[in-house]
Design a protein around this motif. Structure first.
Motif, PDB file in Angstrom:
ATOM      1  N   UNK A  22      -6.915  53.915 -25.915  1.00  0.00           N
ATOM      2  CA  UNK A  22      -5.991  54.826 -26.583  1.00  0.00           C
ATOM      3  C   UNK A  22      -6.695  55.680 -27.634  1.00  0.00           C
ATOM      4  N   UNK A  23      -6.292  56.945 -27.772  1.00  0.00           N
ATOM      5  CA  UNK A  23      -6.826  57.775 -28.865  1.00  0.00           C
ATOM      6  C   UNK A  23      -6.636  57.154 -30.244  1.00  0.00           C
ATOM      7  N   UNK A  24      -5.626  56.286 -30.379  1.00  0.00           N
ATOM      8  CA  UNK A  24      -5.370  55.629 -31.655  1.00  0.00           C
ATOM      9  C   UNK A  24      -6.580  54.833 -32.131  1.00  0.00           C
ATOM     10  N   UNK A  25      -7.340  54.273 -31.195  1.00  0.00           N
ATOM     11  CA  UNK A  25      -8.459  53.398 -31.543  1.00  0.00           C
ATOM     12  C   UNK A  25      -9.801  54.122 -31.589  1.00  0.00           C
ATOM     13  N   UNK A  26      -9.785  55.424 -31.350  1.00  0.00           N
ATOM     14  CA  UNK A  26     -11.043  56.169 -31.370  1.00  0.00           C
ATOM     15  C   UNK A  26     -11.426  56.511 -32.808  1.00  0.00           C
ATOM     16  N   UNK A 230      -1.632  67.863 -26.962  1.00  0.00           N
ATOM     17  CA  UNK A 230      -1.318  67.244 -28.248  1.00  0.00           C
ATOM     18  C   UNK A 230      -2.568  66.935 -29.072  1.00  0.00           C
ATOM     19  N   UNK A 231      -3.683  66.665 -28.392  1.00  0.00           N
ATOM     20  CA  UNK A 231      -4.916  66.324 -29.106  1.00  0.00           C
ATOM     21  C   UNK A 231      -5.762  67.555 -29.442  1.00  0.00           C
ATOM     22  N   UNK A 232      -5.253  68.723 -29.094  1.00  0.00           N
ATOM     23  CA  UNK A 232      -5.866  69.969 -29.558  1.00  0.00           C
ATOM     24  C   UNK A 232      -4.851  70.803 -30.344  1.00  0.00           C
ATOM     25  N   UNK A 233      -3.820  70.137 -30.819  1.00  0.00           N
ATOM     26  CA  UNK A 233      -2.776  70.769 -31.626  1.00  0.00           C
ATOM     27  C   UNK A 233      -3.012  70.365 -33.081  1.00  0.00           C
ATOM     28  N   UNK A 274      -7.682  64.241 -33.906  1.00  0.00           N
ATOM     29  CA  UNK A 274      -7.501  62.806 -33.684  1.00  0.00           C
ATOM     30  C   UNK A 274      -6.046  62.510 -33.317  1.00  0.00           C
ATOM     31  N   UNK A 275      -5.706  61.240 -33.206  1.00  0.00           N
ATOM     32  CA  UNK A 275      -4.363  60.862 -32.754  1.00  0.00           C
ATOM     33  C   UNK A 275      -3.274  61.259 -33.740  1.00  0.00           C
ATOM     34  N   UNK A 276      -3.654  61.559 -34.987  1.00  0.00           N
ATOM     35  CA  UNK A 276      -2.692  62.015 -35.994  1.00  0.00           C
ATOM     36  C   UNK A 276      -2.600  63.535 -36.051  1.00  0.00           C
TER      37      UNK A 276
END
Length: 294
Positions: A22-26, A230-233, A274-276
Motif C-alpha cells: 500500500x502507498x500508506x507504507x511507502x 490521486x497520487x499525483x493530485x 504520498x498517500x496523504x
C-alpha cells in the motif's frame, strides 16, 4: 467450522499482502531535488486566478486540476526515466503505460461525452474547433510512447533517453493544449447562450461538468488510473485551496489510495505525492545528487 477458519486465514493473508504494498507504507520525504512541476508547466486554476465562481470558470478550474495530475505524472516519468534502477524498470514501464491509458481515456471521453453536451448547452457546434485540432498535434507522439514501451522484449531493454526523446517530440503541443483548453472553457462564460444563474437550464449545465468529472477517471481504470490520479493530485497546491477536491468522504479517499492502490502498489513509488497527497521526493532520484537529478 474448519472451512470458515481456512477462508478467514486466506482472506487475512491476502489482505496483509495487499496492504504490504500500500502507498500508506511507502516511506516519503518532501522534495529537495527536481520534482513534478517541471519541465511541463502546471496550470493555474481560473478560480484561483480570477476569484470568479460562474459555471464555466468552475468547470475550467476542475478541468485544470485534472490536467495538472496528468502534467505532474508526465513530469515524474520524464524526470525519473534516466535514473530507474534495473530492478525497478518493470514497475516504471507499467507506471508510464498507466499514464498513457489515462491520457487517451481522458481525450476520448472529452470528445465522446463532454464536448457534445456543452455544445448542446450553448447551442453552438463551433466552440471546440481549436481543441479538436490541438488534440491531433500530440496523438501521434502518444502512440509512439505506447509503441516503444509495449514493444520492449524485456524490461531490461528499457532506455530512459529513448523514452525522453519520444516525450520531447510531443511535449510542446501537449503542454500548449493542456493550458489552452482551460482558457477556452473559462472563456465560455461570456458566450451569449450561457444559461442564466438559478434557472433549470443552468443547473442542468452545471450537472454536465459534475457528472462527467465524477466518472471520467474511474471509468478509465479503478485499479490503475484512479490511484495514479490521486497520487499525483497535490493537495497543497494553490495554498491548499483544493485539498478536498474532488469531493468525496475522507474514508473513501483513503481506501481508494491505500487499499485499491495496493493492487499495483509498487508502480506508485514513482508518483509525485504520498498517500496523504503531499509532494514527495521522486523515488528514482533519492540517491541521485541534486546536480544530476534531471
Amino acid at each position: 467450522m474448519a472451512t470458515s477458519r481456512y477462508v478467514l486465514i486466506i482472506a487475512t493473508a491476502l489482505l496483509s499482502l495487499l496492504l504490504s504494498r500500500s502507498p500508506l507504507l511507502m516511506a516519503s520525504s518532501p522534495p529537495t531535488k527536481v520534482w513534478a512541476d517541471s519541465p511541463m508547466r502546471l496550470v493555474t486554476t481560473p478560480q484561483f486566478e480570477t476569484q470568479k465562481t460562474d459555471l464555466f470558470t468552475t468547470g475550467a478550474t476542475h478541468m485544470a486540476l485534472l490536467h495538472n495530475t496528468i502534467i505532474r505524472s508526465f513530469n515524474t516519468i520524464y524526470n525519473q526515466a534516466n535514473h530507474v534502477a534495473e530492478a525497478d524498470k518493470s514497475d516504471f514501464i507499467n507506471y508510464a503505460l498507466t499514464w498513457h491509458k489515462f491520457v487517451v481515456s481522458h481525450h476520448d471521453d472529452e470528445e465522446a461525452n463532454l464536448f457534445p453536451k456543452v455544445e448542446e448547452v450553448l447551442d453552438d457546434k463551433n466552440i471546440w474547433q481549436e481543441t479538436h485540432e490541438e488534440h491531433e498535434t500530440f496523438l501521434g507522439g502518444l502512440a509512439e510512447f505506447k509503441k516503444y514501451l509495449t514493444s520492449l522484449s524485456a524490461p531490461s531493454d528499457f532506455s530512459g533517453p529513448a523514452l525522453i526523446e519520444i516525450m520531447d517530440s510531443f511535449k510542446a503541443p501537449f503542454e500548449h493544449h493542456f493550458h489552452h483548453e482551460i482558457a477556452v472553457i473559462a472563456a465560455l462564460a461570456t458566450h451569449p447562450n450561457v444559461p442564466a444563474p438559478s434557472t433549470p437550464a443552468h443547473e442542468s449545465a452545471s450537472a454536465v461538468f459534475k457528472t462527467w468529472g465524477k466518472k471520467t477517471v474511474s471509468k478509465a481504470g479503478m485499479a490503475d488510473v484512479l490511484p495514479l490520479f490521486l497520487l499525483n493530485l497535490d493537495r497543497s497546491a494553490e495554498g491548499g485551496l483544493w485539498a478536498n477536491w474532488p469531493p468525496m468522504p475522507a474514508p473513501i479517499r483513503w481506501m481508494m489510495v491505500n487499499v485499491v492502490g495496493s493492487w499495483y502498489g509498487s508502480w506508485w513509488r514513482f508518483a509525485s505525492c504520498d498517500s496523504a497527497g503531499q509532494p514527495q521526493e521522486l523515488y528514482a532520484l533519492k540517491d541521485v545528487d541534486g546536480a544530476n537529478a534531471s
